[in-house]
Motif scaffolding. Structure first.
Motif, mmCIF file in Angstrom:
data_model
loop_
_atom_site.group_PDB
_atom_site.id
_atom_site.type_symbol
_atom_site.label_atom_id
_atom_site.label_comp_id
_atom_site.label_asym_id
_atom_site.label_seq_id
_atom_site.Cartn_x
_atom_site.Cartn_y
_atom_site.Cartn_z
ATOM 1 N N ALA A 82 0.853 -1.188 0.000
ATOM 2 C CA ALA A 82 0.000 0.000 0.000
ATOM 3 C C ALA A 82 0.887 1.235 0.000
ATOM 4 C CB ALA A 82 -0.916 0.014 1.218
ATOM 5 N N LEU A 83 0.643 2.136 -0.950
ATOM 6 C CA LEU A 83 1.441 3.347 -1.117
ATOM 7 C C LEU A 83 0.624 4.553 -0.661
ATOM 8 C CD1 LEU A 83 2.649 2.567 -4.763
ATOM 9 C CD2 LEU A 83 3.837 1.986 -2.633
ATOM 10 N N TYR A 84 1.231 5.433 0.120
ATOM 11 C CA TYR A 84 0.535 6.601 0.665
ATOM 12 C C TYR A 84 1.221 7.874 0.186
ATOM 13 C CZ TYR A 84 -1.382 3.075 3.829
ATOM 14 O OH TYR A 84 -1.989 1.961 4.355
ATOM 15 N N ALA A 85 0.452 8.766 -0.441
ATOM 16 C CA ALA A 85 1.006 10.000 -0.997
ATOM 17 C C ALA A 85 0.909 11.178 -0.038
ATOM 18 C CB ALA A 85 0.299 10.352 -2.301
ATOM 19 N N ALA A 86 0.197 11.015 1.077
ATOM 20 C CA ALA A 86 0.044 12.121 2.030
ATOM 21 C C ALA A 86 -0.131 11.556 3.435
ATOM 22 C CB ALA A 86 -1.148 12.989 1.660
ATOM 23 N N ASN A 87 0.329 12.309 4.426
ATOM 24 C CA ASN A 87 0.151 11.926 5.825
ATOM 25 C C ASN A 87 -1.147 12.542 6.350
ATOM 26 O OD1 ASN A 87 2.513 10.356 6.427
ATOM 27 N ND2 ASN A 87 3.721 12.231 6.311
ATOM 28 N N VAL A 88 -2.199 11.759 6.392
ATOM 29 C CA VAL A 88 -3.503 12.251 6.849
ATOM 30 C C VAL A 88 -4.112 11.239 7.816
ATOM 31 C CG1 VAL A 88 -4.001 13.643 4.802
ATOM 32 C CG2 VAL A 88 -4.586 11.234 4.815
ATOM 33 N N PRO A 120 7.221 13.384 11.453
ATOM 34 C CA PRO A 120 7.365 12.247 12.378
ATOM 35 C C PRO A 120 6.328 11.151 12.165
ATOM 36 C CG PRO A 120 7.572 14.326 13.554
ATOM 37 C CD PRO A 120 7.127 14.660 12.164
ATOM 38 N N PHE A 121 5.186 11.505 11.567
ATOM 39 C CA PHE A 121 4.150 10.500 11.303
ATOM 40 C C PHE A 121 4.676 9.400 10.389
ATOM 41 C CE2 PHE A 121 0.362 8.828 9.163
ATOM 42 C CZ PHE A 121 -0.516 8.670 10.227
ATOM 43 N N SER A 122 5.730 9.697 9.632
ATOM 44 C CA SER A 122 6.249 8.738 8.653
ATOM 45 C C SER A 122 6.731 7.448 9.285
ATOM 46 C CB SER A 122 7.390 9.382 7.845
ATOM 47 O OG SER A 122 6.937 10.526 7.152
ATOM 48 N N LYS A 123 7.017 7.458 10.579
ATOM 49 C CA LYS A 123 7.523 6.233 11.202
ATOM 50 C C LYS A 123 6.455 5.158 11.370
ATOM 51 C CE LYS A 123 7.375 8.258 15.898
ATOM 52 N NZ LYS A 123 7.469 9.683 15.573
ATOM 53 N N VAL A 124 5.185 5.465 11.084
ATOM 54 C CA VAL A 124 4.159 4.423 11.182
ATOM 55 C C VAL A 124 4.211 3.468 9.991
ATOM 56 C CG1 VAL A 124 2.653 6.009 12.427
ATOM 57 C CG2 VAL A 124 2.309 5.669 9.986
ATOM 58 N N GLY A 160 17.166 12.296 0.537
ATOM 59 C CA GLY A 160 16.008 11.995 1.373
ATOM 60 C C GLY A 160 16.385 11.159 2.574
ATOM 61 N N ARG A 161 17.249 10.206 2.371
ATOM 62 C CA ARG A 161 17.725 9.359 3.477
ATOM 63 C C ARG A 161 18.453 10.211 4.518
ATOM 64 N NH1 ARG A 161 18.772 3.995 3.791
ATOM 65 N NH2 ARG A 161 18.450 3.721 1.539
ATOM 66 N N ASP A 162 19.364 11.055 4.038
ATOM 67 C CA ASP A 162 20.120 11.904 4.961
ATOM 68 C C ASP A 162 19.204 12.885 5.683
ATOM 69 O OD1 ASP A 162 22.358 10.586 4.117
ATOM 70 O OD2 ASP A 162 23.101 12.208 2.821
ATOM 71 N N ARG A 163 18.166 13.346 4.991
ATOM 72 C CA ARG A 163 17.233 14.302 5.590
ATOM 73 C C ARG A 163 16.558 13.695 6.821
ATOM 74 N NH1 ARG A 163 14.004 15.066 1.236
ATOM 75 N NH2 ARG A 163 15.563 16.416 0.273
ATOM 76 N N TYR A 164 16.133 12.442 6.716
ATOM 77 C CA TYR A 164 15.514 11.780 7.866
ATOM 78 C C TYR A 164 16.518 11.542 8.983
ATOM 79 C CZ TYR A 164 10.887 10.894 5.907
ATOM 80 O OH TYR A 164 9.621 11.045 5.428
ATOM 81 N N ALA A 165 17.765 11.234 8.629
ATOM 82 C CA ALA A 165 18.782 11.005 9.651
ATOM 83 C C ALA A 165 19.046 12.283 10.444
ATOM 84 C CB ALA A 165 20.070 10.509 8.992
ATOM 85 N N ILE A 166 19.116 13.403 9.731
ATOM 86 C CA ILE A 166 19.365 14.685 10.393
ATOM 87 C C ILE A 166 18.175 15.095 11.246
ATOM 88 C CG2 ILE A 166 19.715 17.155 9.973
ATOM 89 C CD1 ILE A 166 21.280 16.306 7.424
ATOM 90 N N ALA A 167 16.963 14.870 10.737
ATOM 91 C CA ALA A 167 15.754 15.276 11.463
ATOM 92 C C ALA A 167 15.540 14.436 12.718
ATOM 93 C CB ALA A 167 14.538 15.155 10.553
ATOM 94 N N ASP A 168 15.991 13.171 12.698
ATOM 95 C CA ASP A 168 15.883 12.285 13.865
ATOM 96 C C ASP A 168 14.446 12.237 14.405
ATOM 97 O OD1 ASP A 168 16.695 10.525 15.831
ATOM 98 O OD2 ASP A 168 17.352 12.113 17.211
ATOM 99 N N VAL A 169 13.510 11.875 13.515
ATOM 100 C CA VAL A 169 12.096 11.818 13.912
ATOM 101 C C VAL A 169 11.600 10.387 14.118
ATOM 102 C CG1 VAL A 169 11.471 14.013 12.845
ATOM 103 C CG2 VAL A 169 11.427 11.918 11.469
#
Length: 694
Positions: free
Chosen positions: A301-307, A337-341, A352-361
């Motif tokens: 299942a692919l999700y285009a928005a966090n809702v 941070p919702f992306s971790k679900v 994009g990978r580095d962006r998440y590492a820096i954000a630490d969410v």
């Protein structure tokens, strides 16, 4: 002053503003005419209110639709006009005349007809509102869905019913002027007869073969289709009307999947604004209905928005869930941070990978997969400005956002400076201005700046058109415009007119795409885009609004771009062309580059736009382009390698994740069999039977 009044009144044009003013002034004029009394003045004022009301409704005016909130709705306005007509008769000393009692009886009976009329219209609409609306799903062979009622019966039905009083009002006014009751009773008879006929015309659609099947039968038919189709990969989306572009951008990718695709939408308004596609689409507004659908074959299942509504599918354990987003930028929304679900988060490239590492969410590096951006395939590379053509610079600012951050958009602080310098630069360039569609929806300052920029571009275009140095081939322009007319006519023929379309039930029944027609439309849209750019001079400044031409088409005809921190910048980098980004928050060049990966190969503009010369120099002379190599490296970092292609990377990621889902489900079934507990499929069915919790 007029533009301010238009904005305050929330109307779309000066004509709407005039109609609204006439309607509002018309009712005091009616009262005055009744009190004087003057039949002719009353007739004139009544005509004004009728015409203005009708015009505003036909335009779908915001103002007229909000009048009901202040006790001045449609029915009230008609009732007031009729009561004032009774007052006019009384003031004309006709209170003892038969026409007076006829008028009172007519309006009482007429309003008595409103109740069954309104009830029938509501009942028909409710019965024809499907629990699940579809496109490219074969429902016609599974259930019988009757044709929609004639559009004229239900479209703006309340307005049409109320306007039937026109015959009675006109007849009574003629009777008052002639001092003869005959015209009045003729008008009364026509109004009551037409009202009764309208009600009778609606009655067949609430019984018998003209009533669609109930929700249970529709859902059973959809499940039967799902059982035969066996979808494997789902694109799930929920959002507002304005967010439809977020799902539309993924439709072509879904069409190119190696697995069987399905699009699941949660709002009918998104379905109404969905771009044409060959992928099956199911719109399921109800959470319980969604969870009762047979999606047992779906593995990804692919999700285009966090809702919030994502939870209704996220809770299904037999499929793997992936956040793919609707753009790749350094905005905070890209590392929500919702992306971790989700089981995995797919990004375009290493950035994009580095962006998440820096954000630490909380998103683990192991759960991030780089798949490129399949949507960027239409973007063409840059070979420099051809001899004899002036360069084209695209200004594509993003919108102001919800948080009031001055760094969101350049349009407020820098937009006018950018455009002024571009239209006045020498040697000259052509300016294309394509604002974000949300511009001005939150900030009045952004909306005002946008209008000033539009005025600047249009003024510069007019001046250039009058400049003898800039001349186009009139015959070529005429030929291109003729091609546009021909293509648009053919597209309209293929698409059909809005009036020919049925309602939701009929659209679901007949909504299976004609592949030949779909392919022809795609070809014609390509031809339209080519003809559009040839239909005006390649030196002509232009404001590009609306869905066509698309942003990527603007990329392809441009030699450079000025924008803000957004996915637009990341996408433009795929072209390899020079670009500039505005530091609207005035962080400073080094800090701005440190915080925003996508600008590391950009010319950084201050709000004064004084640095535009560096960008224009790189466009005019590639040898002076000091950032060319940086852009090449940044492109791979942000968007991934050119080989394998992004769609190949995407398909590989889908297949790998589907394998993980199958492995997990088999493991669950093995453990369940050993322990004598329900397996994965049974668990999924049990979860689906539960009501939603949020």
């Amino acid at each position: 002053m007029i533009s301010t009044a238009i904005r305050v009144a929330r109307v779309g044009s000066a004509a709407e503003l005039a109609a609204a003013a006439l309607m509002m002034l018309g009712f005091p004029a009616l009262m005055l005419a009744a009190l004087i009394p003057s039949v002719y003045a009353f007739a004139a004022a009544a005509a004004v209110t009728y015409l203005a009301d009708h015009y505003l409704h036909r335009k779908g005016s915001y103002l007229v639709n909000r009048l009901s909130k202040v006790r001045a709705g449609l029915s009230i306005r008609f009732l007031i006009r009729e009561l004032l007509l009774i007052l006019l008769l009384a003031r004309l000393s006709l209170a003892d005349n038969l026409i007076y009692y006829g008028a009172v009886a007519c309006f009482i009976a007429f309003y008595g007809l409103q109740a069954p009329h309104g009830a029938l219209v509501t009942l028909i609409r409710n019965r024809r509102r499907m629990p699940v609306a579809t496109r490219n799903v074969d429902l016609a062979s599974r259930i019988r869905i009757p044709d929609a009622p004639p559009r004229g019966l239900l479209n703006r039905s309340a307005e049409k019913m109320l306007h039937l009083d026109l015959a009675a009002v006109a007849g009574i006014l003629v009777a008052a002027a002639m001092e003869s009751s005959v015209p009045g009773f003729i008008g009364i008879g026509i109004t009551i007869a037409l009202g009764c006929l309208y009600v009778l015309a609606l009655m067949p659609y609430v019984r018998g073969s003209k009533v669609p099947p109930n929700a249970e039968k529709v859902l059973a038919a959809v499940d039967d289709w799902l059982e035969h189709y066996k979808p494997e990969t789902v694109l799930y989306f929920s959002g507002s009307k304005d967010s439809a572009y977020q799902v539309n951008m993924w439709l072509e990718t879904m069409e190119q999947l190696d697995s069987k695709p399905l699009v699941i939408l949660r709002e009918r308004v998104i379905l109404a604004n969905l771009a044409p596609t060959t992928v099956p689409v199911i719109c399921v507004p109800g959470g319980v209905h969604l969870m009762n659908l047979d999606l047992s074959n779906v593995r990804v299942a692919l999700y285009a928005a966090n809702v919030g509504k994502n939870i209704h599918l996220l809770r299904v354990p037999t499929m793997k869930h992936v956040f793919i987003g609707h753009g790749d930028s350094d905005k905070l929304a890209s590392v929500n941070p919702f992306s971790k679900v989700y089981d995995e988060v797919w990004t375009a490239g290493r950035a994009g990978r580095d962006r998440y590492a820096i954000a630490d969410v909380g998103v683990r590096d192991d759960d991030i997969v780089e798949v490129g951006r399949p949507q960027l395939a239409p973007i063409q590379g840059w070979q420099g400005v051809p001899d004899g053509r002036i360069p084209t610079v695209l200004y594509a600012p993003t919108w102001e956002g919800w948080d009031g951050d001055p760094g969101n958009t350049s349009i407020v602080l820098a937009g006018e400076n950018i455009v002024k310098k571009l239209v006045k630069t020498d040697p000259p360039v052509r300016v294309l201005y394509k604002p974000h569609p949300f511009t001005g929806t939150v900030s009045k300052e952004a909306g005002a700046a946008h209008r000033r920029i539009v005025a600047l571009v249009e003024k510069a275009a007019a001046e250039r058109a009058a400049d003898s140095r800039f001349k186009a081939d009139a015959a070529a322009l005429a030929q291109a415009k003729a091609e546009l007319t021909r293509i648009e006519a053919r597209l309209a023929e293929l698409s059909g007119t809005g009036g020919d379309k049925g309602d939701e039930a009929e659209a679901s029944r007949d909504g299976v795409v004609d592949l030949k027609k779909h392919e022809e439309v795609a070809r014609l849209r390509g031809e339209w885009n080519d003809a559009y750019w040839r239909s005006f001079g390649d030196f002509e400044h232009r404001v590009i609004s609306g869905a066509e031409p698309r942003l990527y088409d603007c990329f392809n005809v441009s030699d450079a771009m000025v924008s803000d921190i957004s996915s637009v910048v990341s996408d433009f980098i795929a072209s390899g062309k020079p670009y500039a980004v505005t530091d609207s928050a005035e962080l400073g060049v080094e800090e701005f580059k440190r915080q925003n990966t996508a600008v590391r190969a950009a010319v950084i503009l201050s709000n004064s736009a004084a640095e535009l010369g560096e960008l224009l120099g790189a466009v005019r002379d590639p040898a002076a382009d000091a950032l060319a190599e940086d852009r090449k490296e940044l492109k791979e970092y942000l968007l991934g390698p050119d080989e394998p292609t992004s769609i190949e990377q995407f398909n590989t990621a889908v297949a790998d994740l589907a394998l993980k889902a199958d492995t997990r489900n088999l493991g669950q079934e093995s453990r369940a069999a050993a322990a004598g507990t329900p397996g994965a499929d049974e668990l999924s069915d049990a979860l689906s039977a539960q009501p939603p919790t949020g």
